[in-house]
Design an enzyme around this catalytic site. Sequence first.
Site, short mmCIF file in Angstrom:
data_model
loop_
_atom_site.label_atom_id
_atom_site.label_comp_id
_atom_site.label_asym_id
_atom_site.label_seq_id
_atom_site.Cartn_x
_atom_site.Cartn_y
_atom_site.Cartn_z
N TYR A 46 -0.61 20.56 -3.54
CA TYR A 46 -0.47 19.71 -2.27
C TYR A 46 -0.37 20.79 -0.81
O TYR A 46 0.50 20.72 -0.30
CB TYR A 46 0.92 19.03 -2.22
CG TYR A 46 1.01 17.94 -1.55
CD1 TYR A 46 2.05 17.80 -0.49
CD2 TYR A 46 0.36 16.95 -1.92
CE1 TYR A 46 2.49 16.87 0.35
CE2 TYR A 46 0.47 15.70 -0.81
CZ TYR A 46 1.66 15.70 0.11
OH TYR A 46 1.91 14.60 0.88
N ASP A 61 -4.28 -2.91 -2.32
CA ASP A 61 -4.18 -3.85 -1.19
C ASP A 61 -5.31 -4.44 -0.89
O ASP A 61 -5.89 -4.46 0.27
CB ASP A 61 -3.46 -3.01 -0.04
CG ASP A 61 -2.89 -3.80 1.14
OD1 ASP A 61 -2.53 -3.30 2.20
OD2 ASP A 61 -2.48 -4.87 0.93
N HIS A 73 -2.16 15.13 5.29
CA HIS A 73 -2.31 13.64 5.80
C HIS A 73 -3.21 13.64 7.09
O HIS A 73 -3.56 12.68 7.64
CB HIS A 73 -1.03 13.40 6.37
CG HIS A 73 0.04 13.07 5.38
ND1 HIS A 73 1.12 14.17 5.15
CD2 HIS A 73 0.39 12.31 4.47
CE1 HIS A 73 1.87 13.87 4.10
NE2 HIS A 73 1.44 12.56 3.75
N HIS A 120 0.39 9.22 -6.33
CA HIS A 120 0.97 10.39 -6.15
C HIS A 120 1.11 10.81 -7.82
O HIS A 120 1.26 11.92 -8.46
CB HIS A 120 2.05 10.94 -5.39
CG HIS A 120 1.67 11.17 -3.96
ND1 HIS A 120 0.57 12.08 -3.55
CD2 HIS A 120 2.04 10.59 -2.97
CE1 HIS A 120 0.33 11.94 -2.37
NE2 HIS A 120 1.42 11.17 -1.80
N HIS A 150 0.65 4.05 -3.10
CA HIS A 150 0.42 5.57 -2.41
C HIS A 150 1.18 6.27 -3.23
O HIS A 150 0.73 7.22 -3.77
CB HIS A 150 0.43 5.46 -0.64
CG HIS A 150 0.34 6.90 -0.33
ND1 HIS A 150 -0.73 7.07 0.45
CD2 HIS A 150 1.04 7.83 -0.54
CE1 HIS A 150 -0.80 8.48 0.69
NE2 HIS A 150 0.60 9.01 0.14
N GLU A 151 2.65 5.76 -3.17
CA GLU A 151 3.53 6.75 -3.91
C GLU A 151 3.47 7.02 -5.63
O GLU A 151 3.31 8.10 -5.86
CB GLU A 151 4.97 6.24 -3.46
CG GLU A 151 5.30 6.24 -2.05
CD GLU A 151 4.90 7.27 -1.01
OE1 GLU A 151 4.92 7.34 0.01
OE2 GLU A 151 4.75 8.52 -1.71
N ASP A 207 1.63 20.21 8.61
CA ASP A 207 1.34 19.34 7.41
C ASP A 207 0.76 19.82 6.09
O ASP A 207 -0.17 19.28 5.67
CB ASP A 207 0.58 18.32 8.23
CG ASP A 207 0.13 16.99 7.19
OD1 ASP A 207 1.21 16.62 6.24
OD2 ASP A 207 -0.88 16.51 7.25
N GLU A 261 -3.77 13.53 -1.24
CA GLU A 261 -3.38 12.41 -0.13
C GLU A 261 -4.40 11.32 -0.19
O GLU A 261 -4.14 10.11 -0.23
CB GLU A 261 -3.10 13.02 1.21
CG GLU A 261 -1.86 13.60 1.34
CD GLU A 261 -0.84 12.33 1.37
OE1 GLU A 261 -0.05 12.29 0.50
OE2 GLU A 261 -1.18 11.35 1.93
N ASP A 296 0.85 -1.35 -0.01
CA ASP A 296 0.02 0.06 0.00
C ASP A 296 0.95 1.38 -0.04
O ASP A 296 0.63 2.25 -0.51
CB ASP A 296 -1.00 -0.06 1.15
CG ASP A 296 -0.44 -0.17 2.58
OD1 ASP A 296 -1.07 -0.09 3.42
OD2 ASP A 296 0.96 -0.09 2.72
C1 LIG Z 1 5.69 7.93 5.39
C2 LIG Z 1 5.52 9.21 4.53
C3 LIG Z 1 6.04 10.49 5.10
C4 LIG Z 1 5.84 11.60 4.50
C5 LIG Z 1 4.99 11.90 3.24
C6 LIG Z 1 4.30 10.63 2.77
C7 LIG Z 1 3.56 10.61 1.51
O1 LIG Z 1 3.71 9.91 0.54
O2 LIG Z 1 2.43 11.21 1.66
C8 LIG Z 1 4.57 9.24 3.36
O3 LIG Z 1 4.18 8.16 2.75
C9 LIG Z 1 2.91 7.65 3.05
O4 LIG Z 1 2.07 8.39 3.69
C10 LIG Z 1 2.62 6.51 2.59
C11 LIG Z 1 1.28 5.66 2.88
C12 LIG Z 1 2.66 5.50 3.77
ZN LIG Z 2 1.08 10.83 0.11
#
Ligand SMILES: Cc1cccc(C(=O)O)c1OC(=O)C1CC1
Ligand SMILES: [Zn+2]
Length: 313
Positions: free
Chosen positions: A151, A171, A228, A140, A136-137, A223, A160, A132
């Site tokens: 963003y 997943d 997030h 983006h 997620h990445e 943030d 997000e 996942d």
């Molecule tokens: C771990 C992390 C830190 C900062 C930004 C992101 C980001 O990609 O927004 C990030 O990744 C995630 O949130 C993924 C889902 C685990």
């Molecule tokens: Zn993200």
Amino acid sequence: AAQEVTTFGYGVFNNKQMFEAQLIDGVYGMYDSTRGKGVVTNDAKNGNKMVTSSSKMFNQDGAAVDAHANAQKVYDYFLKTFERNSVDDNGQQLISAVHVNTDWNNASWNGRQMSYGDGDGVTYHNFAAGLDVAAHEIAHGVTQHTANLVYRNESGALNESMSDIFAAMVDRDDHEWLIGEKIVKDGRRALRSMSNPAEIVDTRTDSGFSPDHWSKRYIGTLDSGGVHINSSINNKAAYLISEGGKHYGVTVKGVGREATEQIYYRALSKYLTASSNFSMMRQAAIQAATDLYGTNSTAVKAVNAAYDAVGVF
Ligand SMILES: Cc1cccc(C(=O)O)c1OC(=O)C1CC1
Ligand SMILES: [Zn+2]
């Protein structure tokens, strides 16, 4: 072809796959030329060169095995589900860098590629181990090449949320729609929960809560304006559209993952724009569901009820 064998190397605990590594310049490397313009995995601790192995079928770098396998799965998901050929729909290479920084508790999409930290081994495992997380990445990247949601603030929370939604869809076996459940340690269940946001607070944002209703949205500057944090409002709506449920007295009849992923992909790729806010998200999802399933469809009804339930009008 991948086969089930035990992989040596640390950090691998959910991908025990091997790779038919490509022979390039006399070296077997993690370069998959069969998907788009390629899936490549590099080692940030070795000059960001492609991760290589001495033999054709074996790689000892656990994080690299995870990142490569997950990138392949995510590529396949977008092609099969939406006929989308990688993040740009033109086969753009999916490049992963593993072992980025030292004990780095993060993963990222930098506009061109994915980067994964190894985690500190106390609060996090290697971030590449989460399917996942990879989804997620990479999502983006899809957002960047479609609505390109700015963003920060509400458009950033939608950015997000789109990544979390597609992460949950890839997943498929995770029925709680948790994010990052495979990479958190020290007793935490996940980074975020889409089914019950209030249950898990994403500690990286220090906001102290994960809102599951628009009236509880975070309106500070942390943030990037809560990207997030407030993502969980739209995450909850997506979960309700798919799985159904009763939320703040509103009952939603779910229409399942297959319809939900099509609604959000169509909303993202056809109707949302860089500055879209939550209210425009609701309209985009209604329009997408109408296009796909008809004006009075159960899908359109589910979208309306779900956004009613999270207080977005
Ligand atoms: C771990 C992390 C830190 C900062 C930004 C992101 C980001 O990609 O927004 C990030 O990744 C995630 O949130 C993924 C889902 C685990
Ligand atoms: Zn993200």
